[in-house]
Design an enzyme around this catalytic site. Structure first.
Site, PDB file in Angstrom:
ATOM      1  NE  ARG A  49      -2.836   0.406   3.390  1.00 20.28           N
ATOM      2  CZ  ARG A  49      -2.156   0.764   4.492  1.00 20.28           C
ATOM      3  NH1 ARG A  49      -1.575   1.937   4.565  1.00 20.28           N
ATOM      4  NH2 ARG A  49      -2.056  -0.057   5.515  1.00 20.28           N
ATOM      5  CE1 TYR A 101     -18.212  10.438 -15.155  1.00 20.86           C
ATOM      6  CE2 TYR A 101     -16.868  10.454 -13.164  1.00 20.86           C
ATOM      7  CZ  TYR A 101     -17.763   9.817 -14.014  1.00 20.86           C
ATOM      8  OH  TYR A 101     -18.206   8.552 -13.708  1.00 20.86           O
ATOM      9  CG  ASP A 173     -10.080  15.769 -14.971  1.00 18.22           C
ATOM     10  OD1 ASP A 173      -9.450  15.191 -15.880  1.00 18.22           O
ATOM     11  OD2 ASP A 173     -10.976  15.216 -14.304  1.00 18.22           O
ATOM     12  CE  LYS A 198     -13.162   7.833 -18.355  1.00 15.64           C
ATOM     13  NZ  LYS A 198     -13.446   6.915 -17.274  1.00 15.64           N
TER      14      LYS A 198
HETATM   15  O1  P1T Z   1     -13.983   6.678 -13.738  1.00 13.60           O
HETATM   16  P1  P1T Z   1     -12.748   7.155 -13.003  1.00 13.60           P
HETATM   17  O2  P1T Z   1     -11.507   6.479 -13.434  1.00 13.60           O
HETATM   18  O3  P1T Z   1     -12.941   7.167 -11.521  1.00 13.60           O
HETATM   19  O4  P1T Z   1     -12.531   8.683 -13.473  1.00 13.60           O
HETATM   20  C1  P1T Z   1     -13.379   9.739 -13.141  1.00 13.60           C
HETATM   21  C2  P1T Z   1     -13.272  10.823 -14.164  1.00 13.60           C
HETATM   22  C3  P1T Z   1     -12.515  11.958 -13.859  1.00 13.60           C
HETATM   23  N1  P1T Z   1     -12.364  12.967 -14.750  1.00 13.60           N
HETATM   24  C4  P1T Z   1     -12.929  12.913 -15.963  1.00 13.60           C
HETATM   25  C5  P1T Z   1     -12.763  14.058 -16.910  1.00 13.60           C
HETATM   26  C6  P1T Z   1     -13.686  11.796 -16.343  1.00 13.60           C
HETATM   27  O5  P1T Z   1     -14.219  11.772 -17.570  1.00 13.60           O
HETATM   28  C7  P1T Z   1     -13.870  10.724 -15.421  1.00 13.60           C
HETATM   29  C8  P1T Z   1     -14.680   9.531 -15.757  1.00 13.60           C
HETATM   30  N2  P1T Z   1     -15.542   9.686 -16.840  1.00 13.60           N
HETATM   31  C9  P1T Z   1     -16.390   8.762 -17.361  1.00 13.60           C
HETATM   32  C10 P1T Z   1     -16.522   7.522 -16.844  1.00 13.60           C
HETATM   33  C11 P1T Z   1     -17.182   9.174 -18.519  1.00 13.60           C
HETATM   34  O6  P1T Z   1     -17.753   8.321 -19.229  1.00 13.60           O
HETATM   35  O7  P1T Z   1     -17.259  10.379 -18.765  1.00 13.60           O
END
Ligand code: P1T
Length: 385
Positions: A49, A101, A173, A198
């Site tokens: 961790r 998001y 972001d 992503k």
């Molecule tokens: O899903 P996660 O890995 O926890 O990420 C969150 C997140 C943070 N910032 C942005 C700009 C994002 O697009 C996302 C996650 N977005 C999607 C799952 C979506 O389909 O838009």
């Protein structure tokens, strides 16, 4: 090796042949614990961790790509977002871009509020409005650019400069742009956050997140939070993201090229009421995007004429694009933000942003772009039926 240009760093940074075996590819070190020569005497790892060799390799590569001194990996983008917000105290205020998001909005609205951290969300297209909305207790400015799903473009350099003047942290972001297309730290931001789920991983088989910074103190605090709170990625997930990163530049070049082709096709389509793509001259943020990005990304949003019934028929008829949440993988995805990714906003909140029932968001993959265009044709024919 930590030298070279982007595509070289993507393949080598943070990685070197394994000392024990000579393995060129980074080993997946699954061990949760590490033998110590004596109490507290070890090779830099005591418990997974706190630190893990596969994660260290990933963090080294991520830091290099974002031009940062530190990268801190998390088990999801939301975990990375939450770790950053945990640096705040009760009574602090966050000023955020209005289009984020849905899950990020939910953390502001449903999680941080409980701990006395409040947030206001405003359109940051005009940096003067940002200045006017700052409060005496504003400790952080949060911007997603391009934003999700309206692909708004905010001027990182100007907003970071006014944050710096007041000692406010500026967080970007960078999920939609990726470090290949945009370098927020070089533009003055203090922290960059990504959903590694992503483009960074790029193959839709990992949920992950990360934060990058060149501020040593912030880096230490975030490494502490990573260990203390414990939302760490598994070694296997670290390996997969590391592997995905190797082709980030190659993938982004194709995402950008195909997205432009499809955005231009959509802009000329009789059944499309509006196309949102930062690379189009019609996009209100085009000039700022041109200034701060090295390409306009692989995401497109558009309004199909005919509202929800047309949008539903469109999505159901697609054969190459999958109707699915998420983005940034090699495969193309299409989704309905109002029902899917941005359902956590109120109906009024969505309406204010222009997230209507006819809005569709495309994550343009790297399949043959002619097949993608034909698939959209299929969607439009179905929408008319
Ligand atoms: O899903 P996660 O890995 O926890 O990420 C969150 C997140 C943070 N910032 C942005 C700009 C994002 O697009 C996302 C996650 N977005 C999607 C799952 C979506 O389909 O838009």
């Amino acid at each position: 090796m930590h030298q070279g240009r982007f595509d070289t760093l993507a393949i080598h940074a943070g990685q070197s042949p394994d000392i024990a075996s000579g393995a060129v590819m980074t080993p997946i070190v699954l061990s949760s614990t590490f033998a110590q020569d004596g109490p507290g005497v070890h090779k830099g790892y005591d418990y997974s961790r706190a630190g893990n060799p596969t994660r260290t390799a990933l963090e080294g590569c991520l830091a290099a790509l974002e031009g940062a001194s530190d990268a801190i990996a998390f088990s999801s983008g939301c975990a990375a977002t939450t770790a950053i917000l945990m640096m705040l105290k009760s009574g602090d205020h966050v000023l955020s871009g209005d289009d984020v998001y849905g899950g990020t909005f939910r953390i502001f609205d449903k999680v941080m509020k409980q701990f006395g951290v409040t947030a206001d969300l405003i359109d940051m297209a005009d940096p003067a409005k940002v200045e006017a909305a700052l409060k005496p207790n504003t400790k952080m400015i949060w911007l997603e650019t391009p934003s999700n799903p309206m692909l708004k473009i905010f001027d990182i350099e100007r907003i970071a400069a006014l944050a710096k003047k007041r000692g406010i942290l500026c967080v970007v972001d960078n999920t939609f742009a990726t470090p290949y297309l945009q370098s927020p730290l070089a533009l003055g931001a203090d922290l960059v956050v990504h959903s590694a789920t992503k483009y960074l991983n790029g193959h839709s088989d990992v949920v992950g997140g990360c934060v990058m910074t060149s501020n040593k103190e912030l880096g230490e605090t975030l490494h502490f939070l990573q260990k203390a709170v414990g939302s760490v990625p598994s070694p296997f997930d670290c390996y997969l993201v590391l592997r995905g990163l190797k082709t980030l530049g190659v993938r982004m070049r194709q995402h950008v090229q195909s997205a432009r082709t499809l955005a231009e096709y959509l802009e000329g389509h009789a059944q499309v009421a509006r196309v949102i793509y930062p690379g189009l001259a019609s996009h209100p943020g085009h000039a700022v995007a041109q200034k701060q990005m090295r390409g306009f990304g692989g995401m497109i949003s558009f309004d199909v004429k005919g509202g929800l019934p047309a949008a539903t028929k469109f999505l159901k008829s697609l054969q190459v694009f999958a109707c699915a949440e998420s983005l940034g993988g090699v495969e193309s995805l299409a989704e309905h933000p109002a029902i899917m990714t941005h359902a956590s906003l109120t109906a009024e909140g969505r309406a204010a942003l222009g997230i209507g029932d006819g809005l569709l968001r495309l994550s343009v993959g790297i399949e043959d772009v002619s097949d993608l265009r034909e698939d959209l044709d299929r969607g439009f024919r179905a929408a008319l039926s």
